[in-house]
Design a protein around this motif. Structure first.
Motif, PDB file in Angstrom:
ATOM      1  N   PHE A  54      -4.882 -16.488 -10.557  1.00 27.90           N
ATOM      2  CA  PHE A  54      -5.013 -16.754 -11.988  1.00 27.90           C
ATOM      3  C   PHE A  54      -6.495 -16.695 -12.350  1.00 27.90           C
ATOM      4  CE2 PHE A  54      -5.340 -19.580 -15.682  1.00 27.90           C
ATOM      5  CZ  PHE A  54      -4.332 -19.044 -16.486  1.00 27.90           C
ATOM      6  N   PRO A  55      -6.839 -16.074 -13.483  1.00 31.23           N
ATOM      7  CA  PRO A  55      -8.252 -15.903 -13.850  1.00 31.23           C
ATOM      8  C   PRO A  55      -9.034 -17.219 -13.820  1.00 31.23           C
ATOM      9  CG  PRO A  55      -6.865 -14.614 -15.314  1.00 31.23           C
ATOM     10  CD  PRO A  55      -5.936 -15.434 -14.473  1.00 31.23           C
ATOM     11  N   GLY A  56     -10.142 -17.204 -13.089  1.00 32.52           N
ATOM     12  CA  GLY A  56     -11.012 -18.375 -13.024  1.00 32.52           C
ATOM     13  C   GLY A  56     -10.581 -19.446 -12.051  1.00 32.52           C
ATOM     14  N   SER A  57      -9.505 -19.188 -11.289  1.00 27.08           N
ATOM     15  CA  SER A  57      -8.980 -20.237 -10.424  1.00 27.08           C
ATOM     16  C   SER A  57      -9.460 -20.146  -8.981  1.00 27.08           C
ATOM     17  CB  SER A  57      -7.444 -20.194 -10.421  1.00 27.08           C
ATOM     18  OG  SER A  57      -6.968 -19.014  -9.780  1.00 27.08           O
ATOM     19  N   GLU A  58      -9.849 -18.955  -8.525  1.00 27.47           N
ATOM     20  CA  GLU A  58     -10.091 -18.730  -7.107  1.00 27.47           C
ATOM     21  C   GLU A  58     -11.565 -18.881  -6.753  1.00 27.47           C
ATOM     22  OE1 GLU A  58     -10.049 -16.045  -3.355  1.00 27.47           O
ATOM     23  OE2 GLU A  58     -10.847 -15.424  -5.286  1.00 27.47           O
ATOM     24  N   ASP A  59     -11.826 -19.397  -5.539  1.00 24.22           N
ATOM     25  CA  ASP A  59     -13.208 -19.652  -5.133  1.00 24.22           C
ATOM     26  C   ASP A  59     -13.838 -18.506  -4.357  1.00 24.22           C
ATOM     27  OD1 ASP A  59     -11.981 -19.753  -2.670  1.00 24.22           O
ATOM     28  OD2 ASP A  59     -12.647 -21.762  -2.151  1.00 24.22           O
ATOM     29  N   GLY A  60     -13.117 -17.392  -4.244  1.00 24.21           N
ATOM     30  CA  GLY A  60     -13.641 -16.245  -3.501  1.00 24.21           C
ATOM     31  C   GLY A  60     -13.282 -16.255  -2.033  1.00 24.21           C
ATOM     32  N   ARG A  61     -12.638 -17.331  -1.563  1.00 24.65           N
ATOM     33  CA  ARG A  61     -12.259 -17.447  -0.155  1.00 24.65           C
ATOM     34  C   ARG A  61     -10.769 -17.720   0.021  1.00 24.65           C
ATOM     35  NH1 ARG A  61     -16.602 -17.985   3.277  1.00 24.65           N
ATOM     36  NH2 ARG A  61     -18.634 -18.279   2.290  1.00 24.65           N
ATOM     37  N   GLY A  62     -10.010 -17.378  -0.987  1.00 20.97           N
ATOM     38  CA  GLY A  62      -8.565 -17.560  -0.878  1.00 20.97           C
ATOM     39  C   GLY A  62      -8.074 -18.953  -1.201  1.00 20.97           C
ATOM     40  N   ASN A  63      -8.913 -19.768  -1.815  1.00 19.58           N
ATOM     41  CA  ASN A  63      -8.530 -21.129  -2.190  1.00 19.58           C
ATOM     42  C   ASN A  63      -8.798 -21.354  -3.671  1.00 19.58           C
ATOM     43  OD1 ASN A  63      -8.013 -22.140   0.611  1.00 19.58           O
ATOM     44  ND2 ASN A  63     -10.203 -21.727   0.825  1.00 19.58           N
ATOM     45  N   LEU A  64      -8.169 -22.385  -4.217  1.00 17.27           N
ATOM     46  CA  LEU A  64      -8.470 -22.757  -5.590  1.00 17.27           C
ATOM     47  C   LEU A  64      -9.825 -23.439  -5.662  1.00 17.27           C
ATOM     48  CD1 LEU A  64      -5.097 -24.201  -6.991  1.00 17.27           C
ATOM     49  CD2 LEU A  64      -6.062 -21.922  -7.345  1.00 17.27           C
ATOM     50  N   ARG A  65     -10.571 -23.160  -6.707  1.00 15.59           N
ATOM     51  CA  ARG A  65     -11.823 -23.886  -6.943  1.00 15.59           C
ATOM     52  C   ARG A  65     -11.512 -25.371  -7.120  1.00 15.59           C
ATOM     53  NH1 ARG A  65     -14.259 -23.533 -11.278  1.00 15.59           N
ATOM     54  NH2 ARG A  65     -12.729 -22.426 -12.552  1.00 15.59           N
ATOM     55  N   GLY A  66     -12.409 -26.192  -6.645  1.00 15.71           N
ATOM     56  CA  GLY A  66     -12.173 -27.630  -6.709  1.00 15.71           C
ATOM     57  C   GLY A  66     -11.935 -28.138  -8.115  1.00 15.71           C
ATOM     58  N   SER A  67     -12.760 -27.698  -9.079  1.00 13.89           N
ATOM     59  CA  SER A  67     -12.613 -28.182 -10.449  1.00 13.89           C
ATOM     60  C   SER A  67     -11.306 -27.719 -11.066  1.00 13.89           C
ATOM     61  CB  SER A  67     -13.796 -27.709 -11.300  1.00 13.89           C
ATOM     62  OG  SER A  67     -13.881 -26.290 -11.301  1.00 13.89           O
ATOM     63  N   PHE A  68     -10.879 -26.506 -10.707  1.00 17.66           N
ATOM     64  CA  PHE A  68      -9.619 -25.993 -11.247  1.00 17.66           C
ATOM     65  C   PHE A  68      -8.439 -26.775 -10.665  1.00 17.66           C
ATOM     66  CE2 PHE A  68      -5.960 -23.219 -11.521  1.00 17.66           C
ATOM     67  CZ  PHE A  68      -6.071 -22.676 -12.801  1.00 17.66           C
ATOM     68  N   LEU A  69      -8.506 -27.055  -9.361  1.00 19.26           N
ATOM     69  CA  LEU A  69      -7.436 -27.818  -8.726  1.00 19.26           C
ATOM     70  C   LEU A  69      -7.331 -29.215  -9.326  1.00 19.26           C
ATOM     71  CD1 LEU A  69      -5.275 -28.045  -6.556  1.00 19.26           C
ATOM     72  CD2 LEU A  69      -7.068 -28.689  -4.930  1.00 19.26           C
ATOM     73  N   VAL A  70      -8.467 -29.840  -9.591  1.00 25.48           N
ATOM     74  CA  VAL A  70      -8.448 -31.163 -10.216  1.00 25.48           C
ATOM     75  C   VAL A  70      -7.797 -31.081 -11.594  1.00 25.48           C
ATOM     76  CG1 VAL A  70      -9.902 -32.975 -11.210  1.00 25.48           C
ATOM     77  CG2 VAL A  70     -10.399 -32.090  -8.931  1.00 25.48           C
ATOM     78  N   GLN A  71      -8.083 -30.008 -12.333  1.00 14.85           N
ATOM     79  CA  GLN A  71      -7.463 -29.857 -13.646  1.00 14.85           C
ATOM     80  C   GLN A  71      -5.941 -29.799 -13.531  1.00 14.85           C
ATOM     81  OE1 GLN A  71      -7.149 -26.063 -16.126  1.00 14.85           O
ATOM     82  NE2 GLN A  71      -8.830 -27.101 -17.205  1.00 14.85           N
ATOM     83  N   LEU A  72      -5.441 -29.047 -12.542  1.00 15.52           N
ATOM     84  CA  LEU A  72      -3.993 -28.964 -12.346  1.00 15.52           C
ATOM     85  C   LEU A  72      -3.403 -30.330 -11.999  1.00 15.52           C
ATOM     86  CD1 LEU A  72      -3.194 -25.734 -10.272  1.00 15.52           C
ATOM     87  CD2 LEU A  72      -2.719 -26.173 -12.686  1.00 15.52           C
ATOM     88  N   LEU A  73      -4.040 -31.020 -11.060  1.00 15.25           N
ATOM     89  CA  LEU A  73      -3.504 -32.299 -10.605  1.00 15.25           C
ATOM     90  C   LEU A  73      -3.526 -33.343 -11.720  1.00 15.25           C
ATOM     91  CD1 LEU A  73      -5.099 -32.494  -7.029  1.00 15.25           C
ATOM     92  CD2 LEU A  73      -2.771 -31.822  -7.636  1.00 15.25           C
ATOM     93  N   THR A  74      -4.596 -33.353 -12.499  1.00 18.00           N
ATOM     94  CA  THR A  74      -4.650 -34.323 -13.594  1.00 18.00           C
ATOM     95  C   THR A  74      -3.701 -33.941 -14.719  1.00 18.00           C
ATOM     96  OG1 THR A  74      -6.548 -33.165 -14.589  1.00 18.00           O
ATOM     97  CG2 THR A  74      -7.026 -34.973 -13.076  1.00 18.00           C
ATOM     98  N   TYR A  75      -3.503 -32.639 -14.922  1.00 18.11           N
ATOM     99  CA  TYR A  75      -2.579 -32.169 -15.966  1.00 18.11           C
ATOM    100  C   TYR A  75      -1.171 -32.691 -15.697  1.00 18.11           C
ATOM    101  CZ  TYR A  75      -0.325 -28.851 -19.180  1.00 18.11           C
ATOM    102  OH  TYR A  75       0.411 -28.267 -20.212  1.00 18.11           O
ATOM    103  N   PHE A  76      -0.780 -32.668 -14.414  1.00 17.30           N
ATOM    104  CA  PHE A  76       0.571 -33.106 -14.053  1.00 17.30           C
ATOM    105  C   PHE A  76       0.630 -34.584 -13.649  1.00 17.30           C
ATOM    106  CE2 PHE A  76       0.985 -28.473 -13.474  1.00 17.30           C
ATOM    107  CZ  PHE A  76       2.126 -28.267 -14.248  1.00 17.30           C
ATOM    108  N   GLN A  77      -0.443 -35.329 -13.940  1.00 21.57           N
ATOM    109  CA  GLN A  77      -0.452 -36.783 -13.741  1.00 21.57           C
ATOM    110  C   GLN A  77      -0.196 -37.166 -12.280  1.00 21.57           C
ATOM    111  OE1 GLN A  77      -0.885 -38.774 -16.899  1.00 21.57           O
ATOM    112  NE2 GLN A  77      -1.548 -36.680 -17.267  1.00 21.57           N
TER     113      GLN A  77
END
Length: 259
Positions: A130-153
């Motif tokens: 997903f645009p802006g989500s990947e850290d260049g090493r096959g993982n989600l960027r930390g800030s993006f992952l936090v956004q997902l986790l907080t979005y879903f409470q």
């Protein structure tokens, strides 16, 4: 991996050793063992970089040398956990060396605890991130992952204070001048019936007018079983660590004698 002192290949410096005190000889041995430990660490990092797909600096830098001392003539080279929220590198590398399944990431534990990630599944980013989500090493960027986790409470661990408020969610939905608004939702595909059963299991994002554009963000996949990909013993053999240490013992003894 532990390396103990082996007194071989030192015949050429026995006369030099006679000029040194017992403590000086032990110090030379310890220094040579540590030279060998760092030699092996370099080889391990090189092997990991070749064997793994875009390994993170966190994993590569986890290889730690526990140094030998004059009163403890052995050196250990092993992955080490430095604390924090990252997964213990020993757990990750154990799956790569011996095979088997990997342990859940903290994000997977949070999603499972919230009832979002099904039992028997782990997460993976889609082939086209997903645009802006990947850290260049096959993982989600930390800030993006936090956004997902907080979005879903899902934030319930110590150190995480705030799940996303309704106001913050509305901001994500609206977007900004530089970021398209999106609405995240969970699909379970064939696992459950419903309006999203045609989508693969995972977290998706809907954007555009009337949510017409739907893209995968984080997929739910069956627990992976790793084949052995990394052998520390084989790395040590290829690096010829014993021969390297023998050479360094001769060097360190001559150095201690001022030669």
């Amino acid at each position: 991996m532990r390396i103990d002192l082996k007194l071989t290949g030192i015949e050429s410096v026995r006369d030099v050793m006679q000029k040194l005190s017992g403590q000086q000889v032990k110090q030379a041995y310890a220094a040579a063992l540590n030279d060998g430990g760092f030699h092996l660490r370099r080889a391990m990092r090189k092997e990991m970089a070749a064997a793994f797909d875009r390994p993170t600096a966190y994993i590569l830098n986890s290889v730690y040398v526990r140094r030998a001392k004059p009163d403890d003539l052995s050196v250990a080279v092993e992955p080490t956990y430095y604390g924090g929220k990252g997964v213990d590198p020993q757990r990750i590398l154990q799956a790569q060396e011996f095979g088997g399944s990997r342990r859940d990431k903290r994000s997977e534990v949070a999603l499972r605890r919230a009832g979002i990630l099904p039992s028997g599944y782990q997460t993976a980013i889609p082939a086209t991130p997903f645009p802006g989500s990947e850290d260049g090493r096959g993982n989600l960027r930390g800030s993006f992952l936090v956004q997902l986790l907080t979005y879903f409470q899902t934030m319930g661990e110590q150190g995480y204070r705030a799940n996303m408020t309704d106001r913050r969610k509305a901001s994500v939905h609206r977007g900004t001048k530089t970021r398209t608004g999106r609405r995240y939702f969970v699909a379970y595909g064939h696992l459950r019936s419903g309006p999203t059963s045609h989508l693969a299991p995972g977290i998706w994002a809907a954007s555009g007018t009337h949510d017409v554009e739907v893209r995968p963000v984080l997929m739910f996949v069956r627990l992976g079983i790793y084949e052995p990909r990394l052998s520390m013993e084989a790395v040590a053999d290829r690096a010829d660590v014993d021969a390297y240490i023998e050479k360094r013992i001769r060097f360190r003894i001559r150095q201690a004698a001022g030669q």
